[in-house]
Motif scaffolding. Sequence first.
Motif, PDB file in Angstrom:
ATOM      1  N   HIS B  85     -42.145  47.117  50.632  1.00  0.00           N
ATOM      2  CA  HIS B  85     -43.479  46.564  50.448  1.00  0.00           C
ATOM      3  C   HIS B  85     -43.341  45.039  50.327  1.00  0.00           C
ATOM      4  CE1 HIS B  85     -45.979  50.124  49.990  1.00  0.00           C
ATOM      5  NE2 HIS B  85     -44.978  50.683  49.353  1.00  0.00           N
ATOM      6  N   GLU B  86     -44.379  44.323  50.779  1.00  0.00           N
ATOM      7  CA  GLU B  86     -44.335  42.863  50.748  1.00  0.00           C
ATOM      8  C   GLU B  86     -44.006  42.339  49.338  1.00  0.00           C
ATOM      9  OE1 GLU B  86     -48.013  40.942  51.647  1.00  0.00           O
ATOM     10  OE2 GLU B  86     -47.095  38.968  51.921  1.00  0.00           O
ATOM     11  N   LYS B  87     -44.566  42.967  48.326  1.00  0.00           N
ATOM     12  CA  LYS B  87     -44.338  42.513  46.953  1.00  0.00           C
ATOM     13  C   LYS B  87     -42.873  42.584  46.515  1.00  0.00           C
ATOM     14  CE  LYS B  87     -45.076  46.883  44.558  1.00  0.00           C
ATOM     15  NZ  LYS B  87     -43.613  47.154  44.672  1.00  0.00           N
ATOM     16  N   ASP B  88     -42.063  43.358  47.241  1.00  0.00           N
ATOM     17  CA  ASP B  88     -40.646  43.476  46.888  1.00  0.00           C
ATOM     18  C   ASP B  88     -39.818  42.335  47.473  1.00  0.00           C
ATOM     19  OD1 ASP B  88     -41.059  45.902  45.522  1.00  0.00           O
ATOM     20  OD2 ASP B  88     -40.920  47.038  47.381  1.00  0.00           O
TER      21      ASP B  88
ATOM     22  N   GLY C   6     -45.064  34.399  47.442  1.00  0.00           N
ATOM     23  CA  GLY C   6     -46.142  34.701  46.486  1.00  0.00           C
ATOM     24  C   GLY C   6     -46.168  33.710  45.336  1.00  0.00           C
ATOM     25  N   THR C  46     -50.342  33.511  44.873  1.00  0.00           N
ATOM     26  CA  THR C  46     -50.835  34.862  45.121  1.00  0.00           C
ATOM     27  C   THR C  46     -52.059  34.814  46.033  1.00  0.00           C
ATOM     28  OG1 THR C  46     -50.138  35.469  42.905  1.00  0.00           O
ATOM     29  CG2 THR C  46     -51.685  36.949  43.963  1.00  0.00           C
ATOM     30  N   HIS C  85     -41.566  35.103  38.322  1.00  0.00           N
ATOM     31  CA  HIS C  85     -42.994  35.112  38.608  1.00  0.00           C
ATOM     32  C   HIS C  85     -43.661  34.069  37.714  1.00  0.00           C
ATOM     33  CE1 HIS C  85     -43.436  38.500  41.343  1.00  0.00           C
ATOM     34  NE2 HIS C  85     -42.495  39.115  40.656  1.00  0.00           N
TER      35      HIS C  85
END
Lengths: 94, 94, 94, 94, 94, 94, 94
Positions: B85-88, C6, C46, C85
Amino acid sequence: MLKPLGDRVIVTVEEQEEQTVGGIVLASNAKEKPQTGKIVAVGAGTVTDSGKQLPVSVKEGQTVMFDKYAGSEVKFEGQSYLVLHEKDLMAIVD
Amino acid sequence: MLKPLGDRVIVTVEEQEEQTVGGIVLASNAKEKPQTGKIVAVGAGTVTDSGKQLPVSVKEGQTVMFDKYAGSEVKFEGQSYLVLHEKDLMAIVD
Amino acid sequence: MLKPLGDRVIVTVEEQEEQTVGGIVLASNAKEKPQTGKIVAVGAGTVTDSGKQLPVSVKEGQTVMFDKYAGSEVKFEGQSYLVLHEKDLMAIVD
Amino acid sequence: MLKPLGDRVIVTVEEQEEQTVGGIVLASNAKEKPQTGKIVAVGAGTVTDSGKQLPVSVKEGQTVMFDKYAGSEVKFEGQSYLVLHEKDLMAIVD
Amino acid sequence: MLKPLGDRVIVTVEEQEEQTVGGIVLASNAKEKPQTGKIVAVGAGTVTDSGKQLPVSVKEGQTVMFDKYAGSEVKFEGQSYLVLHEKDLMAIVD
Amino acid sequence: MLKPLGDRVIVTVEEQEEQTVGGIVLASNAKEKPQTGKIVAVGAGTVTDSGKQLPVSVKEGQTVMFDKYAGSEVKFEGQSYLVLHEKDLMAIVD
Amino acid sequence: MLKPLGDRVIVTVEEQEEQTVGGIVLASNAKEKPQTGKIVAVGAGTVTDSGKQLPVSVKEGQTVMFDKYAGSEVKFEGQSYLVLHEKDLMAIVD
């Protein structure tokens, strides 16, 4: 006939062999459950909070790869199917 | 060919050595799983509740660094891939 | 070069001593992991559900204090980094 | 009479045999609970945060397949029913 | 100087005695951690999904009561501080 | 008088017998707690994020069926009541 | 003086007897913690993501019933108080 609801799709489950039709084999020791299947029916999609219906991004006839252990197995008129949510589908096998 | 769905990307998994091509080595004792890979396919992106499709921020050909243990391993036509997944994805290696 | 994705930032990890450069020392017995670092790269931010990109509120060159145990350690061209993050950053050390 | 609230539906529970009326049999060893039923009442639907009512996508008289273990069993005037949320319905059996 | 990020505030931690300056004493046996402090710095606030910045509802100089065990302790130039999220603040002591 | 807050309703709890007034009996061995009750008071409803008040879909005087184990029991002027959230109500018994 | 923040209210805790002033007694064996109190201060309300402030639906002087075990106990100038979130309040005792 089974008509899936929401964002669900119904796939026919292929018995997994060393080399499947779609050519996908699990890399590790997870061969007890198939990971590809052919879509036989697609739901109308999820309805969002604003009442909008988001159509499912796959369609009947496509071969899809899905997360191991995902979905619910059912039998209908002697045939086995797997009912999956769209989010459980990882890729289309072309 | 594998076409990832949603915000998924498919990467080729590089065997990790002491010093990889991209130059990334895990600082601690987590060498049993690779953390870099080259993107070979990118999904169309997530569809938001308003029906808008958000494209994935990476593209084919880029080398990416991803979270350890993230993704699902698959084999397709004899080659190993990782579906993520992109978030990974943590960073692009330039 | 590593380009964070992100809302991630990449910081260089300072070895923690009794009195660090930024002057921050953990009050209790949590000296085994550093808590300050200098930002070397910042992601584009984000993307919200409406497709809007929210820029990260810190920038390259700033020294930041972050939550203990936060982030993922990576090595790139012989140098150690921590990928964090934005939400893991507690304060800017001025 | 029972009038389901929100997105709930009420179904009559069919005793499961080797081959049910709808033709659905569980593939594995989960025969202790039925998985099909006929809808006898449907709620008015969920009210979203904007005050909009989203009607339920099934209707009285349809035979539906639902997730194993889903729903609450009740008896009303000597008859057994299952109260289910719409999300627990997997497919319409046509 | 420490500049808190997002909705964080930084407070100076008062050593708790039977009767503190603000007059607040925990009712039960939770005397091992202070529950009042003076705000020395306030973040710019959370940025919502629509890109709007919501300012923090407290300001520098106020004495606040906060949830026991909330926040992260840090030392900066020999002084102890507690970094708290706005949601951890229960009341202003006037 | 008890005025429920938010989306709560207050019901009088009926002692459950083999065949209740509403005719509802639990199918299985869950007879230790009643599942029907008469609504004596209804809250003003939930306030959504946009500040809109969503009225509760049931009203005083109706007999409702609710999830087993749901709600909080209270006594007021010698009478027992159950305070329930609207979502815990399964159906109206007509 | 204590000024609650956000959607919090501060109540004075009444010692619970067999029959309290408000007339509420717990039905079961939960007599070790009071469940009614008089509101002495009310926060300004929650701020939503759109920046709107939602006022609390109760006010100073009202007697409220709240969920058992809810809230945080504090002492201020020799008096015990309970700090509660609005969602923990079940009903107004009129």
